[in-house]
Write a protein that holds these residues in place. Structure first.
Motif, PDB file in Angstrom:
ATOM      1  N   MET A 208      26.335   6.918  26.700  1.00  0.00           N
ATOM      2  CA  MET A 208      26.114   7.314  27.516  1.00  0.00           C
ATOM      3  C   MET A 208      25.660   5.590  28.755  1.00  0.00           C
ATOM      4  SD  MET A 208      26.384  10.736  27.710  1.00  0.00           S
ATOM      5  CE  MET A 208      25.573  10.978  29.727  1.00  0.00           C
ATOM      6  N   TYR A 209      25.528   4.846  28.062  1.00  0.00           N
ATOM      7  CA  TYR A 209      24.796   4.419  28.887  1.00  0.00           C
ATOM      8  C   TYR A 209      25.798   2.886  28.269  1.00  0.00           C
ATOM      9  CZ  TYR A 209      20.415   6.526  29.758  1.00  0.00           C
ATOM     10  OH  TYR A 209      19.589   7.795  30.618  1.00  0.00           O
ATOM     11  N   THR A 210      27.169   2.653  28.497  1.00  0.00           N
ATOM     12  CA  THR A 210      27.749   1.982  28.339  1.00  0.00           C
ATOM     13  C   THR A 210      27.678   1.313  29.679  1.00  0.00           C
ATOM     14  OG1 THR A 210      29.890   1.624  28.678  1.00  0.00           O
ATOM     15  CG2 THR A 210      29.544   3.616  29.312  1.00  0.00           C
ATOM     16  N   ASN A 211      28.482  -0.107  29.339  1.00  0.00           N
ATOM     17  CA  ASN A 211      28.459  -1.126  31.008  1.00  0.00           C
ATOM     18  C   ASN A 211      30.102  -0.773  30.938  1.00  0.00           C
ATOM     19  OD1 ASN A 211      29.424  -2.356  28.817  1.00  0.00           O
ATOM     20  ND2 ASN A 211      28.629  -4.393  29.261  1.00  0.00           N
ATOM     21  N   ASP A 212      30.510  -0.351  30.611  1.00  0.00           N
ATOM     22  CA  ASP A 212      31.907   0.711  30.475  1.00  0.00           C
ATOM     23  C   ASP A 212      32.075   1.693  30.794  1.00  0.00           C
ATOM     24  OD1 ASP A 212      35.274   0.235  31.217  1.00  0.00           O
ATOM     25  OD2 ASP A 212      34.742  -0.987  29.271  1.00  0.00           O
ATOM     26  N   ASP A 213      31.891   2.587  31.632  1.00  0.00           N
ATOM     27  CA  ASP A 213      32.151   3.088  32.056  1.00  0.00           C
ATOM     28  C   ASP A 213      33.294   4.217  32.179  1.00  0.00           C
ATOM     29  OD1 ASP A 213      29.512   3.560  32.341  1.00  0.00           O
ATOM     30  OD2 ASP A 213      29.671   4.784  34.202  1.00  0.00           O
ATOM     31  N   PRO A 214      34.461   3.376  32.677  1.00  0.00           N
ATOM     32  CA  PRO A 214      35.949   3.604  33.399  1.00  0.00           C
ATOM     33  C   PRO A 214      37.014   4.034  31.529  1.00  0.00           C
ATOM     34  CG  PRO A 214      35.502   2.402  35.080  1.00  0.00           C
ATOM     35  CD  PRO A 214      34.305   1.875  34.138  1.00  0.00           C
ATOM     36  N   ALA A 233      30.779   9.136  13.570  1.00  0.00           N
ATOM     37  CA  ALA A 233      32.106   8.134  13.157  1.00  0.00           C
ATOM     38  C   ALA A 233      31.196   6.662  13.366  1.00  0.00           C
ATOM     39  CB  ALA A 233      33.069   7.293  13.090  1.00  0.00           C
ATOM     40  N   ASN A 234      29.595   7.291  13.934  1.00  0.00           N
ATOM     41  CA  ASN A 234      28.705   5.543  14.736  1.00  0.00           C
ATOM     42  C   ASN A 234      29.160   5.165  14.942  1.00  0.00           C
ATOM     43  OD1 ASN A 234      25.942   6.283  14.081  1.00  0.00           O
ATOM     44  ND2 ASN A 234      25.103   4.802  12.027  1.00  0.00           N
ATOM     45  N   LYS A 235      29.929   5.520  16.695  1.00  0.00           N
ATOM     46  CA  LYS A 235      30.471   4.162  16.782  1.00  0.00           C
ATOM     47  C   LYS A 235      30.091   4.049  17.906  1.00  0.00           C
ATOM     48  CE  LYS A 235      35.147   4.886  15.653  1.00  0.00           C
ATOM     49  NZ  LYS A 235      36.613   5.655  16.366  1.00  0.00           N
ATOM     50  N   ARG A 236      29.955   2.367  18.148  1.00  0.00           N
ATOM     51  CA  ARG A 236      29.036   2.028  19.245  1.00  0.00           C
ATOM     52  C   ARG A 236      29.734   1.290  20.653  1.00  0.00           C
ATOM     53  NH1 ARG A 236      26.196   3.465  15.584  1.00  0.00           N
ATOM     54  NH2 ARG A 236      23.871   2.585  15.753  1.00  0.00           N
ATOM     55  N   ALA A 237      29.197   1.952  22.168  1.00  0.00           N
ATOM     56  CA  ALA A 237      30.800   1.345  23.085  1.00  0.00           C
ATOM     57  C   ALA A 237      29.095   0.380  23.406  1.00  0.00           C
ATOM     58  CB  ALA A 237      30.311   2.511  24.068  1.00  0.00           C
ATOM     59  N   PRO A 238      29.987  -0.449  24.371  1.00  0.00           N
ATOM     60  CA  PRO A 238      29.121  -1.865  24.784  1.00  0.00           C
ATOM     61  C   PRO A 238      27.919  -1.084  25.428  1.00  0.00           C
ATOM     62  CG  PRO A 238      31.182  -1.534  25.277  1.00  0.00           C
ATOM     63  CD  PRO A 238      31.117  -0.849  24.385  1.00  0.00           C
ATOM     64  N   THR A 239      27.108  -1.782  25.776  1.00  0.00           N
ATOM     65  CA  THR A 239      25.899  -1.546  26.901  1.00  0.00           C
ATOM     66  C   THR A 239      25.675  -2.329  27.836  1.00  0.00           C
ATOM     67  OG1 THR A 239      24.305  -1.848  25.143  1.00  0.00           O
ATOM     68  CG2 THR A 239      25.245   0.299  25.217  1.00  0.00           C
ATOM     69  N   GLY A 240      24.985  -2.794  29.269  1.00  0.00           N
ATOM     70  CA  GLY A 240      24.980  -3.684  29.425  1.00  0.00           C
ATOM     71  C   GLY A 240      23.588  -4.116  30.702  1.00  0.00           C
ATOM     72  N   GLY A 241      24.098  -4.924  31.022  1.00  0.00           N
ATOM     73  CA  GLY A 241      22.478  -5.891  31.409  1.00  0.00           C
ATOM     74  C   GLY A 241      21.473  -4.979  32.031  1.00  0.00           C
ATOM     75  N   PHE A 242      21.857  -4.217  32.503  1.00  0.00           N
ATOM     76  CA  PHE A 242      20.987  -2.791  33.416  1.00  0.00           C
ATOM     77  C   PHE A 242      20.185  -1.918  32.574  1.00  0.00           C
ATOM     78  CE2 PHE A 242      24.685  -0.214  32.525  1.00  0.00           C
ATOM     79  CZ  PHE A 242      24.584   1.258  32.809  1.00  0.00           C
ATOM     80  N   VAL A 243      20.934  -1.817  31.144  1.00  0.00           N
ATOM     81  CA  VAL A 243      19.494  -0.991  30.395  1.00  0.00           C
ATOM     82  C   VAL A 243      19.198  -2.195  29.319  1.00  0.00           C
ATOM     83  CG1 VAL A 243      19.746   1.353  30.811  1.00  0.00           C
ATOM     84  CG2 VAL A 243      21.621  -0.186  29.050  1.00  0.00           C
ATOM     85  N   SER A 244      17.701  -2.002  28.604  1.00  0.00           N
ATOM     86  CA  SER A 244      17.268  -3.582  28.370  1.00  0.00           C
ATOM     87  C   SER A 244      16.498  -2.807  26.776  1.00  0.00           C
ATOM     88  CB  SER A 244      15.882  -3.399  28.987  1.00  0.00           C
ATOM     89  OG  SER A 244      15.165  -2.686  28.872  1.00  0.00           O
ATOM     90  N   VAL A 245      16.403  -3.386  26.075  1.00  0.00           N
ATOM     91  CA  VAL A 245      15.819  -3.293  24.785  1.00  0.00           C
ATOM     92  C   VAL A 245      14.620  -1.841  24.867  1.00  0.00           C
ATOM     93  CG1 VAL A 245      14.889  -3.994  22.487  1.00  0.00           C
ATOM     94  CG2 VAL A 245      16.954  -5.065  23.227  1.00  0.00           C
ATOM     95  N   LYS A 246      13.667  -2.133  25.880  1.00  0.00           N
ATOM     96  CA  LYS A 246      12.380  -1.166  25.773  1.00  0.00           C
ATOM     97  C   LYS A 246      12.722  -0.570  26.810  1.00  0.00           C
ATOM     98  CE  LYS A 246       9.865  -1.525  29.473  1.00  0.00           C
ATOM     99  NZ  LYS A 246       8.932  -2.163  30.552  1.00  0.00           N
ATOM    100  N   VAL A 335      19.400   3.248  38.036  1.00  0.00           N
ATOM    101  CA  VAL A 335      19.676   1.802  37.189  1.00  0.00           C
ATOM    102  C   VAL A 335      20.081   0.751  37.333  1.00  0.00           C
ATOM    103  CG1 VAL A 335      18.995   1.642  34.688  1.00  0.00           C
ATOM    104  CG2 VAL A 335      18.675   3.850  35.424  1.00  0.00           C
ATOM    105  N   GLU A 336      21.578   0.931  37.279  1.00  0.00           N
ATOM    106  CA  GLU A 336      22.419  -0.340  37.352  1.00  0.00           C
ATOM    107  C   GLU A 336      22.368  -1.242  38.593  1.00  0.00           C
ATOM    108  OE1 GLU A 336      26.866  -1.016  36.741  1.00  0.00           O
ATOM    109  OE2 GLU A 336      26.407   0.844  35.695  1.00  0.00           O
ATOM    110  N   GLN A 337      22.143  -0.408  40.018  1.00  0.00           N
ATOM    111  CA  GLN A 337      22.039  -0.840  40.836  1.00  0.00           C
ATOM    112  C   GLN A 337      19.955  -0.311  41.837  1.00  0.00           C
ATOM    113  OE1 GLN A 337      23.967  -3.778  42.053  1.00  0.00           O
ATOM    114  NE2 GLN A 337      25.476  -3.335  40.200  1.00  0.00           N
ATOM    115  N   ALA A 338      19.684  -0.810  41.089  1.00  0.00           N
ATOM    116  CA  ALA A 338      18.191  -0.047  41.843  1.00  0.00           C
ATOM    117  C   ALA A 338      17.979  -0.485  43.024  1.00  0.00           C
ATOM    118  CB  ALA A 338      17.453  -0.216  40.817  1.00  0.00           C
ATOM    119  N   ASP A 339      18.285  -1.919  43.586  1.00  0.00           N
ATOM    120  CA  ASP A 339      17.704  -2.918  44.989  1.00  0.00           C
ATOM    121  C   ASP A 339      19.059  -2.249  46.355  1.00  0.00           C
ATOM    122  OD1 ASP A 339      16.013  -3.784  43.422  1.00  0.00           O
ATOM    123  OD2 ASP A 339      16.753  -5.709  43.447  1.00  0.00           O
ATOM    124  N   GLU A 340      20.008  -1.970  45.383  1.00  0.00           N
ATOM    125  CA  GLU A 340      20.686  -1.059  46.445  1.00  0.00           C
ATOM    126  C   GLU A 340      20.857   0.248  46.692  1.00  0.00           C
ATOM    127  OE1 GLU A 340      25.612  -0.994  46.898  1.00  0.00           O
ATOM    128  OE2 GLU A 340      24.977  -2.597  46.085  1.00  0.00           O
TER     129      GLU A 340
END
Length: 351
Positions: A208-214, A233-246, A335-340
């Motif tokens: 859901m919060y991957t940095n590679d939506d396309p 299968a407990n796989k993972r997609a890469p997540t980006g800097g717009f979401v933190s560990v917190k 979240v990803e482009q909050a300022d804009e």
């Protein structure tokens, strides 16, 4: 409220029991009086899936600090709000009435209301979307003075998001664009789908919060059966800097299995997929589909499910006073482009 530990707005969290008996948790910051005696409006923020009022954290800080009122509920089935098991509780007329009642409980203020909606389940058939905000327009056309749709456009009546409509959409998009956008609906309609998501929460979060939506939304989220296979299968997609560990930790606590998990949130999909809104939709007059107030649509250039073309086409015929702005973002643009996003909304409200 321990699930929100680490959030910056916890002192503004409130709850209210409504006439339906449902208790809603919401964030509320009242509008601040202007030195000339005027008030800015209260902004109603409506989240999507799999979200909560926490997804509006950057908007809360931005707009509250500028004197706006802010009201962002955890919608029915989410977060600290009640989670009925019966999908019939999640029809759009009932939810819209409850959101408006919640506004009345909190107190709107002299500045009135403006409304912002993100996602809340995508009606892509006939290029429509943002359903709950759309029904605020339909059932309460004089409530808001302006509307903002994020990523997903408008859903005029009647709804087409039934099992038949989703099947037709997937078939058409597969033939014309090479991928299914909404195969996950059939999975979400299954009893027990929420438990699968709960049992593989980290895998689901990553999609859901991957940095590679396309890539991942075309190949994992959209195709029929693919999301279920991926998370089991407990796989993972890469997540980006717009979401933190917190952010991840707070999301996991909000959707913890012992607090209800994902299962009740899927009732939003089930109510649509099973056509539980049919009776309400049939009595909406054709004239109610038109939006008479100014509308801003912010499209997400990197969302392959809620594509900018679909979102804009779904609004053009119904909103004569429409402004469209593209945001270089995936689905969760606030979240990803909050300022804009904040600047675009601010300029629209103050213009």
């Amino acid at each position: 409220m321990s699930d929100l530990n680490g959030a910056t707005y916890t002192s503004h969290v409130q709850s209210a029991q409504l006439a339906s008996g449902h208790t809603y948790r919401y964030i509320h910051h009242p509008p601040q009086p202007h030195r000339h005696g005027n008030e800015k409006p209260t902004i109603l923020f409506l989240h999507g899936f799999p979200s909560s009022s926490y997804d509006w954290r950057y908007q809360f800080e931005h707009f509250a600090s500028r004197g706006y009122g802010v009201l962002a509920p955890d919608l029915l089935g989410y977060g600290g709000t009640d989670k009925p098991e019966d999908a019939n509780a999640y029809t759009l007329k009932k939810q819209t009435d409850e959101v408006v009642e919640l506004l009345n409980c909190a107190g709107i203020g002299k500045g009135g209301v403006v409304s912002v909606g993100h996602d809340f389940h995508k009606q892509l058939t006939d290029t429509r979307g943002s359903i709950l905000l759309s029904r605020v327009v339909t059932y309460y056309p004089n409530l808001s003075s302006k509307y903002v749709f994020l990523d997903i456009g408008y859903s005029p009546p009647p709804l087409l998001l039934t099992a038949k409509g989703i099947d037709a959409l997937n078939a058409e998009t597969l033939a014309t664009e090479g991928y299914e956008p909404s195969g996950y609906w059939a999975f979400f309609n299954q009893t027990g789908a929420g438990k699968i998501l709960n049992d593989h929460q980290d895998s689901f979060w990553s999609v859901m919060y991957t940095n590679d939506d396309p890539t991942y939304w075309k190949t994992v989220y959209g195709p029929t059966g693919a999301l279920k296979a991926f998370v089991e299968a407990n796989k993972r997609a890469p997540t980006g800097g717009f979401v933190s560990v917190k952010d991840n930790a707070i999301h996991d606590r909000i959707f913890a299995a012992d607090k209800g998990g994902y299962e009740p949130t899927l009732n939003h999909y089930r109510a649509l997929y099973r056509d539980l809104n049919a009776v309400d939709e049939k009595v909406i007059p054709t004239s109610a589909a038109n939006i008479t107030k100014p509308v801003l649509l912010l499209t997400a250039t990197n969302d392959p499910i809620g594509t900018p073309k679909r979102a804009e086409q779904g609004l053009r015929s119904f909103a004569p006073d429409l402004k469209v702005q593209a945001i270089d973002s995936g689905h969760f643009m606030m979240v990803e482009q909050a300022d804009e996003v904040n600047k675009a909304i601010s300029d629209f409200f103050e213009g």
